[in-house]
Design a protein around this motif. Sequence first.
Motif, PDB file in Angstrom:
ATOM      1  N   MET A   1     -13.732  -5.628   5.307  1.00 28.66           N
ATOM      2  CA  MET A   1     -12.709  -4.581   5.231  1.00 28.66           C
ATOM      3  C   MET A   1     -11.544  -5.027   4.352  1.00 28.66           C
ATOM      4  O   MET A   1     -11.014  -4.240   3.560  1.00 28.66           O
ATOM      5  CB  MET A   1     -12.212  -4.226   6.629  1.00 28.66           C
ATOM      6  CG  MET A   1     -13.257  -3.545   7.480  1.00 28.66           C
ATOM      7  SD  MET A   1     -12.672  -3.194   9.144  1.00 28.66           S
ATOM      8  CE  MET A   1     -11.769  -1.668   8.839  1.00 28.66           C
TER       9      MET A   1
ATOM     10  N   LYS B   1      -9.979  -3.413   0.770  1.00 27.93           N
ATOM     11  CA  LYS B   1      -8.580  -3.001   0.620  1.00 27.93           C
ATOM     12  C   LYS B   1      -7.835  -3.828  -0.416  1.00 27.93           C
ATOM     13  O   LYS B   1      -6.804  -3.413  -0.914  1.00 27.93           O
ATOM     14  CB  LYS B   1      -7.843  -3.102   1.953  1.00 27.93           C
ATOM     15  CG  LYS B   1      -8.187  -1.989   2.892  1.00 27.93           C
ATOM     16  CD  LYS B   1      -7.194  -1.888   4.013  1.00 27.93           C
ATOM     17  CE  LYS B   1      -7.512  -0.668   4.835  1.00 27.93           C
ATOM     18  NZ  LYS B   1      -6.459  -0.308   5.741  1.00 27.93           N
TER      19      LYS B   1
ATOM     20  N   ALA C   1      -3.117  -5.881   0.241  1.00 24.51           N
ATOM     21  CA  ALA C   1      -3.089  -4.753   1.177  1.00 24.51           C
ATOM     22  C   ALA C   1      -3.572  -5.166   2.563  1.00 24.51           C
ATOM     23  O   ALA C   1      -3.142  -4.606   3.565  1.00 24.51           O
ATOM     24  CB  ALA C   1      -3.940  -3.602   0.644  1.00 24.51           C
ATOM     25  N   ALA C   2      -4.462  -6.157   2.623  1.00 18.53           N
ATOM     26  CA  ALA C   2      -5.013  -6.596   3.904  1.00 18.53           C
ATOM     27  C   ALA C   2      -4.025  -7.442   4.693  1.00 18.53           C
ATOM     28  O   ALA C   2      -4.111  -7.532   5.905  1.00 18.53           O
ATOM     29  CB  ALA C   2      -6.303  -7.378   3.681  1.00 18.53           C
TER      30      ALA C   2
ATOM     31  N   LYS D   1      -3.022  -2.633  10.831  1.00 18.07           N
ATOM     32  CA  LYS D   1      -2.968  -1.922   9.546  1.00 18.07           C
ATOM     33  C   LYS D   1      -4.311  -1.982   8.833  1.00 18.07           C
ATOM     34  O   LYS D   1      -4.759  -0.984   8.269  1.00 18.07           O
ATOM     35  CB  LYS D   1      -1.874  -2.513   8.657  1.00 18.07           C
ATOM     36  CG  LYS D   1      -0.476  -2.140   9.089  1.00 18.07           C
ATOM     37  CD  LYS D   1       0.550  -2.759   8.164  1.00 18.07           C
ATOM     38  CE  LYS D   1       1.960  -2.415   8.583  1.00 18.07           C
ATOM     39  NZ  LYS D   1       2.963  -3.030   7.679  1.00 18.07           N
ATOM     40  N   LEU D   2      -4.954  -3.156   8.837  1.00 17.35           N
ATOM     41  CA  LEU D   2      -6.264  -3.302   8.203  1.00 17.35           C
ATOM     42  C   LEU D   2      -7.268  -2.324   8.797  1.00 17.35           C
ATOM     43  O   LEU D   2      -8.089  -1.746   8.086  1.00 17.35           O
ATOM     44  CB  LEU D   2      -6.772  -4.743   8.354  1.00 17.35           C
ATOM     45  CG  LEU D   2      -8.174  -5.031   7.835  1.00 17.35           C
ATOM     46  CD1 LEU D   2      -8.260  -4.815   6.319  1.00 17.35           C
ATOM     47  CD2 LEU D   2      -8.588  -6.454   8.190  1.00 17.35           C
TER      48      LEU D   2
ATOM     49  N   GLY E   1      -6.531   0.503  10.036  1.00 19.43           N
ATOM     50  CA  GLY E   1      -6.057   1.879   9.883  1.00 19.43           C
ATOM     51  C   GLY E   1      -5.480   2.454  11.154  1.00 19.43           C
ATOM     52  O   GLY E   1      -5.515   3.659  11.380  1.00 19.43           O
TER      53      GLY E   1
END
Length: 123
Positions: free
Chosen positions: A47, A51, A55-56, A68-69, A71
Amino acid sequence: MGIFSSIWDRIRGHRPQAASTAPAPQSTPAAPTATAPVDVEAVLVSMAELKGEQAAGNWRTSIVDLLKLLGLDSSLEARKELAQELGVNAGPHGSAEQNIALSKAVWRKLEENGGRVPDSLRD
Protein backbone atom coordinates in the motif's frame (compact mmCIF):
# COMPACT_ATOMS: atom_id res chain seq x y z
CA MET A 1 -18.26 -1.32 13.34
CA GLY A 2 -15.28 -0.15 15.33
CA ILE A 3 -12.13 1.52 14.12
CA PHE A 4 -10.05 -1.60 14.63
CA SER A 5 -12.50 -3.56 12.47
CA SER A 6 -12.00 -0.96 9.74
CA ILE A 7 -8.22 -1.31 10.04
CA TRP A 8 -8.41 -5.10 9.77
CA ASP A 9 -10.89 -4.97 6.88
CA ARG A 10 -8.62 -2.63 4.90
CA ILE A 11 -5.60 -4.85 5.48
CA ARG A 12 -7.44 -8.07 4.59
CA GLY A 13 -8.97 -6.46 1.52
CA HIS A 14 -5.62 -5.42 0.07
CA ARG A 15 -3.19 -8.20 -0.75
CA PRO A 16 0.17 -7.79 -2.48
CA GLN A 17 0.12 -8.85 -6.13
CA ALA A 18 1.98 -12.13 -5.52
CA ALA A 19 -0.59 -13.20 -2.93
CA SER A 20 -3.57 -12.54 -5.18
CA THR A 21 -2.75 -15.19 -7.76
CA ALA A 22 -4.95 -18.03 -6.57
CA PRO A 23 -5.62 -21.22 -8.51
CA ALA A 24 -8.91 -21.48 -10.37
CA PRO A 25 -11.74 -23.08 -8.36
CA GLN A 26 -12.13 -26.81 -8.81
CA SER A 27 -15.42 -28.29 -9.93
CA THR A 28 -15.47 -30.86 -7.10
CA PRO A 29 -16.44 -29.77 -3.61
CA ALA A 30 -13.49 -29.26 -1.31
CA ALA A 31 -13.28 -29.57 2.43
CA PRO A 32 -13.34 -26.25 4.27
CA THR A 33 -9.87 -24.90 4.96
CA ALA A 34 -8.62 -22.42 7.48
CA THR A 35 -7.95 -18.94 6.22
CA ALA A 36 -4.25 -18.33 5.66
CA PRO A 37 -2.69 -15.70 7.91
CA VAL A 38 -2.38 -12.24 6.42
CA ASP A 39 1.17 -10.94 6.07
CA VAL A 40 0.39 -7.52 7.56
CA GLU A 41 3.78 -5.98 6.80
CA ALA A 42 3.70 -7.11 3.15
CA VAL A 43 0.22 -5.65 2.69
CA LEU A 44 1.20 -2.32 4.22
CA VAL A 45 4.47 -2.14 2.26
CA SER A 46 2.48 -2.74 -0.92
CA MET A 47 0.00 0.00 0.00
CA ALA A 48 2.85 2.39 0.86
CA GLU A 49 4.54 1.72 -2.48
CA LEU A 50 1.30 2.54 -4.30
CA LYS A 51 0.96 5.83 -2.42
CA GLY A 52 4.63 6.78 -2.61
CA GLU A 53 7.12 6.98 0.22
CA GLN A 54 6.35 10.53 1.35
CA ALA A 55 2.58 10.05 1.21
CA ALA A 56 2.84 6.82 3.23
CA GLY A 57 4.68 8.51 6.10
CA ASN A 58 6.11 6.48 8.97
CA TRP A 59 3.31 3.93 9.33
CA ARG A 60 5.57 1.46 11.16
CA THR A 61 5.73 3.63 14.29
CA SER A 62 3.07 6.32 13.84
CA ILE A 63 -0.56 5.42 14.45
CA VAL A 64 -1.56 8.61 12.62
CA ASP A 65 0.43 7.62 9.52
CA LEU A 66 -0.89 4.04 9.68
CA LEU A 67 -4.49 5.27 9.74
CA LYS A 68 -3.78 7.68 6.87
CA LEU A 69 -2.13 4.91 4.83
CA LEU A 70 -5.28 2.85 5.26
CA GLY A 71 -7.48 5.79 4.26
CA LEU A 72 -9.06 6.03 7.71
CA ASP A 73 -9.77 8.98 10.00
CA SER A 74 -6.63 9.80 11.99
CA SER A 75 -8.11 12.66 14.01
CA LEU A 76 -7.71 12.92 17.77
CA GLU A 77 -11.35 11.86 18.19
CA ALA A 78 -10.79 8.74 16.09
CA ARG A 79 -7.66 7.87 18.08
CA LYS A 80 -9.55 8.40 21.35
CA GLU A 81 -12.21 5.99 20.12
CA LEU A 82 -9.57 3.45 19.04
CA ALA A 83 -7.80 3.76 22.40
CA GLN A 84 -11.07 3.07 24.21
CA GLU A 85 -11.84 0.15 21.89
CA LEU A 86 -8.41 -1.44 22.52
CA GLY A 87 -8.21 -0.53 26.22
CA VAL A 88 -5.18 1.74 25.84
CA ASN A 89 -4.80 4.09 28.81
CA ALA A 90 -1.29 5.48 28.40
CA GLY A 91 -0.72 9.21 28.76
CA PRO A 92 -3.11 11.99 27.79
CA HIS A 93 -5.09 11.66 24.56
CA GLY A 94 -2.98 12.67 21.58
CA SER A 95 0.30 12.47 23.49
CA ALA A 96 3.32 10.68 22.04
CA GLU A 97 3.06 8.17 24.89
CA GLN A 98 -0.52 7.28 24.01
CA ASN A 99 0.13 7.20 20.27
CA ILE A 100 3.05 4.77 20.74
CA ALA A 101 0.98 2.55 23.04
CA LEU A 102 -1.91 2.67 20.59
CA SER A 103 0.32 1.67 17.69
CA LYS A 104 1.67 -1.31 19.66
CA ALA A 105 -1.86 -2.31 20.67
CA VAL A 106 -2.97 -2.28 17.02
CA TRP A 107 -0.07 -4.56 16.00
CA ARG A 108 -0.91 -6.98 18.84
CA LYS A 109 -4.60 -7.00 17.94
CA LEU A 110 -3.82 -7.61 14.26
CA GLU A 111 -1.78 -10.63 15.29
CA GLU A 112 -4.57 -11.90 17.55
CA ASN A 113 -6.93 -11.72 14.58
CA GLY A 114 -4.78 -13.80 12.24
CA GLY A 115 -2.26 -11.32 10.96
CA ARG A 116 1.43 -12.13 10.73
CA VAL A 117 3.17 -9.19 12.37
CA PRO A 118 6.98 -9.15 12.59
CA ASP A 119 8.65 -8.59 15.97
CA SER A 120 10.00 -5.26 14.69
CA LEU A 121 6.47 -3.86 14.60
CA ARG A 122 5.30 -5.30 17.91
CA ASP A 123 8.23 -4.05 20.04
